[in-house]
Design a protein around this motif. Sequence first.
Motif, PDB file in Angstrom:
ATOM      1  N   LYS A 148       0.852  -1.190   0.000  1.00  7.28           N
ATOM      2  CA  LYS A 148       0.000   0.000   0.000  1.00  7.28           C
ATOM      3  C   LYS A 148       0.885   1.236   0.000  1.00  7.28           C
ATOM      4  CE  LYS A 148      -4.040  -2.070   0.786  1.00  7.28           C
ATOM      5  NZ  LYS A 148      -5.195  -1.943  -0.043  1.00  7.28           N
ATOM      6  N   ILE A 149       0.392   2.291  -0.619  1.00  5.89           N
ATOM      7  CA  ILE A 149       1.133   3.551  -0.694  1.00  5.89           C
ATOM      8  C   ILE A 149       0.210   4.667  -0.229  1.00  5.89           C
ATOM      9  CG2 ILE A 149       2.243   5.179  -2.258  1.00  5.89           C
ATOM     10  CD1 ILE A 149       3.015   2.754  -3.967  1.00  5.89           C
ATOM     11  N   THR A 150       0.715   5.498   0.648  1.00  5.99           N
ATOM     12  CA  THR A 150      -0.061   6.644   1.113  1.00  5.99           C
ATOM     13  C   THR A 150       0.450   7.874   0.379  1.00  5.99           C
ATOM     14  OG1 THR A 150      -0.277   5.612   3.281  1.00  5.99           O
ATOM     15  CG2 THR A 150      -0.780   7.957   3.147  1.00  5.99           C
ATOM     16  N   VAL A 151      -0.498   8.606  -0.214  1.00  7.33           N
ATOM     17  CA  VAL A 151      -0.140   9.779  -1.019  1.00  7.33           C
ATOM     18  C   VAL A 151      -0.945  10.993  -0.559  1.00  7.33           C
ATOM     19  CG1 VAL A 151       0.438   8.410  -3.053  1.00  7.33           C
ATOM     20  CG2 VAL A 151      -1.877   9.252  -2.796  1.00  7.33           C
ATOM     21  N   GLU A 152      -0.447  12.189  -0.904  1.00  6.33           N
ATOM     22  CA  GLU A 152      -1.200  13.428  -0.715  1.00  6.33           C
ATOM     23  C   GLU A 152      -1.466  14.010  -2.090  1.00  6.33           C
ATOM     24  OE1 GLU A 152       0.899  16.114   1.855  1.00  6.33           O
ATOM     25  OE2 GLU A 152       0.251  15.051   3.660  1.00  6.33           O
ATOM     26  N   LEU A 153      -2.735  14.234  -2.407  1.00  4.52           N
ATOM     27  CA  LEU A 153      -3.132  14.749  -3.713  1.00  4.52           C
ATOM     28  C   LEU A 153      -2.736  16.217  -3.855  1.00  4.52           C
ATOM     29  CD1 LEU A 153      -6.689  13.165  -3.819  1.00  4.52           C
ATOM     30  CD2 LEU A 153      -4.642  12.320  -4.936  1.00  4.52           C
ATOM     31  N   PHE A 154      -2.235  16.599  -5.036  1.00  4.63           N
ATOM     32  CA  PHE A 154      -1.848  17.982  -5.297  1.00  4.63           C
ATOM     33  C   PHE A 154      -3.061  18.891  -5.429  1.00  4.63           C
ATOM     34  CE2 PHE A 154       2.293  16.435  -7.370  1.00  4.63           C
ATOM     35  CZ  PHE A 154       2.994  16.613  -6.208  1.00  4.63           C
ATOM     36  N   GLU A 155      -4.117  18.397  -6.041  1.00  2.00           N
ATOM     37  CA  GLU A 155      -5.282  19.225  -6.346  1.00  2.00           C
ATOM     38  C   GLU A 155      -6.207  19.431  -5.143  1.00  2.00           C
ATOM     39  OE1 GLU A 155      -5.838  20.703  -9.395  1.00  2.00           O
ATOM     40  OE2 GLU A 155      -3.856  19.955  -9.897  1.00  2.00           O
TER      41      GLU A 155
ATOM     42  N   THR B 251      -7.671  20.810  -1.712  1.00  4.92           N
ATOM     43  CA  THR B 251      -7.500  22.087  -1.002  1.00  4.92           C
ATOM     44  C   THR B 251      -6.875  21.862   0.361  1.00  4.92           C
ATOM     45  OG1 THR B 251      -9.783  21.896  -0.258  1.00  4.92           O
ATOM     46  CG2 THR B 251      -9.371  23.276  -2.187  1.00  4.92           C
ATOM     47  N   VAL B 252      -7.231  20.752   0.997  1.00  6.22           N
ATOM     48  CA  VAL B 252      -6.635  20.382   2.274  1.00  6.22           C
ATOM     49  C   VAL B 252      -5.854  19.091   2.048  1.00  6.22           C
ATOM     50  CG1 VAL B 252      -7.121  19.721   4.668  1.00  6.22           C
ATOM     51  CG2 VAL B 252      -8.587  21.378   3.514  1.00  6.22           C
ATOM     52  N   PRO B 253      -4.558  19.066   2.379  1.00  8.79           N
ATOM     53  CA  PRO B 253      -3.779  17.846   2.127  1.00  8.79           C
ATOM     54  C   PRO B 253      -4.238  16.692   3.027  1.00  8.79           C
ATOM     55  CG  PRO B 253      -2.430  19.486   3.241  1.00  8.79           C
ATOM     56  CD  PRO B 253      -3.738  20.124   2.953  1.00  8.79           C
ATOM     57  N   ILE B 254      -4.957  15.762   2.421  1.00 12.22           N
ATOM     58  CA  ILE B 254      -5.444  14.588   3.146  1.00 12.22           C
ATOM     59  C   ILE B 254      -4.691  13.374   2.635  1.00 12.22           C
ATOM     60  CG2 ILE B 254      -7.462  13.142   3.620  1.00 12.22           C
ATOM     61  CD1 ILE B 254      -9.172  15.604   2.948  1.00 12.22           C
ATOM     62  N   PRO B 255      -4.087  12.588   3.526  1.00 17.82           N
ATOM     63  CA  PRO B 255      -3.400  11.382   3.072  1.00 17.82           C
ATOM     64  C   PRO B 255      -4.417  10.334   2.593  1.00 17.82           C
ATOM     65  CG  PRO B 255      -3.036  11.772   5.442  1.00 17.82           C
ATOM     66  CD  PRO B 255      -3.949  12.823   4.959  1.00 17.82           C
ATOM     67  N   VAL B 256      -4.144   9.776   1.422  1.00 14.91           N
ATOM     68  CA  VAL B 256      -5.000   8.747   0.834  1.00 14.91           C
ATOM     69  C   VAL B 256      -4.140   7.505   0.624  1.00 14.91           C
ATOM     70  CG1 VAL B 256      -6.429   8.139  -1.161  1.00 14.91           C
ATOM     71  CG2 VAL B 256      -6.387  10.493  -0.344  1.00 14.91           C
ATOM     72  N   THR B 257      -4.615   6.355   1.122  1.00 16.75           N
ATOM     73  CA  THR B 257      -3.872   5.110   0.959  1.00 16.75           C
ATOM     74  C   THR B 257      -4.461   4.335  -0.211  1.00 16.75           C
ATOM     75  OG1 THR B 257      -3.423   5.052   3.326  1.00 16.75           O
ATOM     76  CG2 THR B 257      -3.111   3.006   2.114  1.00 16.75           C
ATOM     77  N   VAL B 258      -3.580   3.930  -1.147  1.00 15.84           N
ATOM     78  CA  VAL B 258      -4.015   3.208  -2.352  1.00 15.84           C
ATOM     79  C   VAL B 258      -3.146   1.965  -2.545  1.00 15.84           C
ATOM     80  CG1 VAL B 258      -4.877   5.274  -3.534  1.00 15.84           C
ATOM     81  CG2 VAL B 258      -2.513   4.601  -3.837  1.00 15.84           C
ATOM     82  N   ASP B 259      -3.626   1.043  -3.373  1.00 21.03           N
ATOM     83  CA  ASP B 259      -2.839  -0.138  -3.725  1.00 21.03           C
ATOM     84  C   ASP B 259      -1.652   0.275  -4.574  1.00 21.03           C
ATOM     85  OD1 ASP B 259      -4.439  -2.054  -2.501  1.00 21.03           O
ATOM     86  OD2 ASP B 259      -5.792  -2.160  -4.222  1.00 21.03           O
ATOM     87  N   GLY B 260      -0.577  -0.461  -4.466  1.00 23.19           N
ATOM     88  CA  GLY B 260       0.621  -0.182  -5.255  1.00 23.19           C
ATOM     89  C   GLY B 260       0.374  -0.307  -6.741  1.00 23.19           C
ATOM     90  N   GLU B 261      -0.573  -1.148  -7.139  1.00 24.06           N
ATOM     91  CA  GLU B 261      -0.867  -1.353  -8.559  1.00 24.06           C
ATOM     92  C   GLU B 261      -1.666  -0.205  -9.170  1.00 24.06           C
ATOM     93  OE1 GLU B 261       0.261  -3.948 -10.457  1.00 24.06           O
ATOM     94  OE2 GLU B 261       1.418  -4.450  -8.671  1.00 24.06           O
ATOM     95  N   SER B 262      -2.197   0.678  -8.330  1.00 23.47           N
ATOM     96  CA  SER B 262      -3.054   1.732  -8.858  1.00 23.47           C
ATOM     97  C   SER B 262      -2.325   3.064  -9.040  1.00 23.47           C
ATOM     98  CB  SER B 262      -4.271   1.920  -7.947  1.00 23.47           C
ATOM     99  OG  SER B 262      -3.864   2.338  -6.674  1.00 23.47           O
ATOM    100  N   ILE B 263      -0.990   3.008  -9.085  1.00 26.27           N
ATOM    101  CA  ILE B 263      -0.226   4.238  -9.331  1.00 26.27           C
ATOM    102  C   ILE B 263       0.799   4.028 -10.438  1.00 26.27           C
ATOM    103  CG2 ILE B 263      -0.433   5.054  -6.942  1.00 26.27           C
ATOM    104  CD1 ILE B 263       2.779   4.313  -7.068  1.00 26.27           C
TER     105      ILE B 263
END
Length: 199
Positions: free
Chosen positions: A164-171, A173-185
């Motif tokens: 799993k990879i936790t990312v912060e979306l650039f777009e 407005t508030v930086p919220i960490p989102v955890t996604v599968d490694g295959e989805s990036i």
Amino acid sequence: MANIYAVKTTVGQERNVAEMLCRRAEKVNREAEELNREAEKLNREAEKVNREVEKLKLNREAEELNYKAEKEKYNVYSALVSNEIRGYILVEARDKTEIEKSLRGVSHSRGLVKGKIPFAEVEKFLEPKSIVTKVKQGDIVELISGPFRGEKARVVRVDQKKEKITVELFEATVPIPVTVDGESIRVIKKEVSEDETSG
């Protein structure tokens, strides 16, 4: 004996080219098998015929069908599409002329790369690897599936065990960490470490 060759394709169309190539080879090979069955049928009929002239004629027709089947048959055995080599597919065939025959008219194929590819170079594509092992904190990625598909983000954390990879979306407005599968990036830009910049 089979050899491995690289076929240049339009980037993003690798899977389509491989599927068209394999479907065409299967279709032609089915037709060749049908011709072989017809030849066997003629050989059986020739055995039943008493007159030598008719027997020779049936045997000759059977030989012609067998020759035609072998000539039309595509000796293409497999095709490999890897995300690591964009714009190319690897094809296993008896020789390069077999691939050239089967590629005629296949859209998005751009030709055959000269030379054979040693199996040792192909072997690394056959071992499944997690994309998570290549991602590091700070990398810029694009989400390729899920509700945030198409969004760009920065990697905050990588969990190798759970993939799993936790990312912060650039777009956002508030930086919220989102955890996604490694295959989805898909990694867009690697984070450059200080060791690499100073060397």
